[in-house]
Scaffold this active site. Sequence first.
Site, PDB file in Angstrom:
ATOM      1  N   ASP A 677      -3.166  18.899 -14.836  1.00 29.97           N
ATOM      2  CA  ASP A 677      -2.295  17.924 -15.492  1.00 29.97           C
ATOM      3  C   ASP A 677      -0.853  18.095 -14.985  1.00 29.97           C
ATOM      4  O   ASP A 677      -0.168  17.118 -14.659  1.00 29.97           O
ATOM      5  CB  ASP A 677      -2.377  18.133 -17.007  1.00 29.97           C
ATOM      6  CG  ASP A 677      -1.503  17.175 -17.755  1.00 29.97           C
ATOM      7  OD1 ASP A 677      -1.706  15.961 -17.597  1.00 29.97           O
ATOM      8  OD2 ASP A 677      -0.584  17.631 -18.477  1.00 29.97           O
ATOM      9  N   LYS A 681       1.614  15.494 -12.675  1.00 31.94           N
ATOM     10  CA  LYS A 681       2.996  15.130 -13.012  1.00 31.94           C
ATOM     11  C   LYS A 681       3.933  15.483 -11.858  1.00 31.94           C
ATOM     12  O   LYS A 681       4.846  14.728 -11.518  1.00 31.94           O
ATOM     13  CB  LYS A 681       3.440  15.840 -14.284  1.00 31.94           C
ATOM     14  CG  LYS A 681       2.731  15.309 -15.529  1.00 31.94           C
ATOM     15  CD  LYS A 681       3.094  16.137 -16.742  1.00 31.94           C
ATOM     16  CE  LYS A 681       2.377  15.644 -17.989  1.00 31.94           C
ATOM     17  NZ  LYS A 681       2.353  16.626 -19.049  1.00 31.94           N
TER      18      LYS A 681
END
Length: 818
Positions: A677, A681
Amino acid sequence: MQVLKFGGSSLANAERISAVAQLIKQRSDAAKIMVVLSAPQGVTNELVEMSELAFLGYDFKESVAKQEQRLTGLVESFECLSELQKNKLKAQLITTSEKLLSLLEGIKLLNFCPDHVKAQIICQGEKLSIALMEEVLKSDAIAATSLDAMQCIRSSENYLNSSANITTSKTLFAEQIAKKPAQVYLLAGFTAANERGELTTLGRNGSDYSAAVAAACVDAEVCEIWTDVDGVYSADPRLVNSAMLVDRLSYSEAMELSYFGAKVLHPKTIGPLAQYKIPCVIKNTLNPEAPGTLIDDADKSGDAVKAISSLDQLTMLTLSGPGMKGVVGMAGRVFSTMARNNISVILITQSSCEFSISFCTHSNALERASRALQQEFDLELQNKLLHPIEFKKNLSIVSLVGDGMKKQRGIAAKFFASLAQARVNVVAIAQDSTERSISAVIKAPLCEEALKVCHENFFTHALSIDVFLVGCGTVGKALLAQIQRQQTLLADRNIKLNVFGIANSKRLLLSPDGIALDNWERQLSEADSSFSLVNVSRFVEENHLVNPVLVDCTSSEHIAVQYADFLAAGFHVVTPNKKANTGSVTYYNQIRETAQQNRRRFLYETNVGAGLPVIDTLQGLFNAGDEMLRFEGILSGSLSYIFGKLDEGMSLAEATKVARENGYTEPDPRDDLSGMDVARKLLIMAREAGLQLELHDIDVESVLPEGFDADGSIEQFMDKLPQLNNYYRDKVALAEQSHKVLRYVGVIEDGQCRVAIEAVDANNPLFSVKNGENALAIHSHYYQPIPFVLRGYGAGAEVTAAGVFGDIMRTLSWQQEM
Ligand code: ADP
Ligand code: ASP
Ligand code: MG
């Protein structure tokens, strides 16, 4: 004398006809009046249809019988009429039907419908209106004198679209009135006679023109056009809900508007009124007290743009080729040919190098126009001096009208920007040299959208956002609740934010009035459609929505791969879903190009740092010429929490458990601990900074060290996690020796990205970031050696939804530019 014209809409049934009779009664107490009547609503259309049926060889008897039956019913429904009066009218209906049948029979036999015969057929409705009104008035003891329109209005030759000769008609009216002095005259609209005394009609909708001619001929003090709306509106109220009543128009404005399609007035109406300076008032039979719209000479003030109109069913013909250039008389030949063939030319444009001339005609004249041009330019076409004649069908014209436009700059710019906003391609442009109107020829299917957007931008200044939400998890739900809560605030800002669609993985709920947000869950559970571009696009098209926004609150790849298609179909796309921005560079670029080509926005502020203004800030920085030199940040709320707890002496397993219980982690904490994750980003940040990297280019150190078996169910995994406690306790202790703490950071440096566990000291801005906070430190040319730092909570449904809401509002930005 006052002239009052009542249109078909005012004569639709016994109730309305009686109301008209009352108006006549009241008015005739105080003044002499001339009442011009059109046919009862629908009758002329039926008569036209009958003549077409006969011409095509079909049966017309049934239509004649049906009409007679309907009109007999109308006569019967008048309570005020005596039996004698009703019988008289019914006898007239029978005579009319017989006449119609014999004319139509002739047409069918000949397989030909001469214009003079058609004129005799289509004028029957007006005759009936006069007979009926005479009887209704008589029943109320009002004596009305009927004038024969053929004896009063002298027209040009043309049987179906003829124009009045006012000078001759003036004398005729004077003679007729002298012969029959009266307080109330009745005159059939639409009807006239040519020099030879043959019946002519004044063009569809022509009773308005009859009234204007009558007013000019009798030197009336006013010409009132009574219809079914309160006056002239800023746009056709049937197409634009928010259309506003215009109090006053100049003759020229009214002329332009009617010419460019405002059906409320026949285009030829204003000419005689302007020439003889007779004020015209448009009034509503259903609301007689309303003041209506005054059309006269006086209005020099006021708004630059008074109204917007549209004209449909047009075709554009283009004549071009080397034989046009510099040759004198080509335009003259083109338009004389049209005139000779009685084809009206609506708009003309010519290229400045004289290489081509384009003009619009009504679609039904296309065949005649192209045949006539073909004949006229036969030689030039054969010798290739002209290219084959081109035509574009199915066009509309949208026009802005207002006397004040010439004094104000930027109107045309705003007009064309509005058309672009409605995603309309302009086919041709024309502005009259008085700058009273600007017209754009566009493709017909987008005409309603064009009208709506122009009207919003020039009149209501209301901004609309049409939301389609897919994904109703925690963020989607929170977003809907926020939208519901903000409605009053939005209304105060004149913003109409409607949620027109809500979808989950199984169902799609659509509502043309906007979904009531207090019980959307129940409505969605009952919906029977499913989410697809086709279904949502069709809905947008059918409802002429102008600012559709797809809001994707799923984390689905399946939806993310459709963004480019949605953008191409005219949607803005707003999403917290990171899948599209971390897909291939090719798709990443494709989305941006498609958005730009379609003047739509792709907004994903919540991809990094949830509600924190990261993306917008970065874009602002880079747009101003700054460059990212180095980036480091804590990009995961859950890992910020977990690593913060490690400082405080909590074990990894315990910290993960608490984070999970508090809802900071994904349902499966491995999604956070794997570091993917954060990697996504970081990739998004890197791509914003201009690096063309793929997800696999990122060096990711998982929180779970190599060799650790992370398989199994979530619970099994959680049970195994304590095996890592010592590993982390040692790591933390080692860092502590040099007064550092462990942080899970994303770093961009020298064109490379890495996600890693790093030990940072108290000088590092990330040192104190914990408890679920995110922090981003950007070292750039402008911000060094001290970096630019953004810090705050970067997770949670409410802040994410607020960020999504902010992006939704940003789709308005370029409407607000206008
Ligand atoms: P009538 O039967 O009275 O002649 P029409 O149907 O010919 O009535 O004209 C009235 C209609 O014109 C209205 O009902 C309205 O829908 C339409 N219209 C189109 N443009 C405008 C406009 N700008 N303002 C008012 N009405 C308009
Ligand atoms: N009855 C005619 C028509 O429908 C004229 C009019 O209504 O103005 O065209
Ligand atoms: Mg009309």
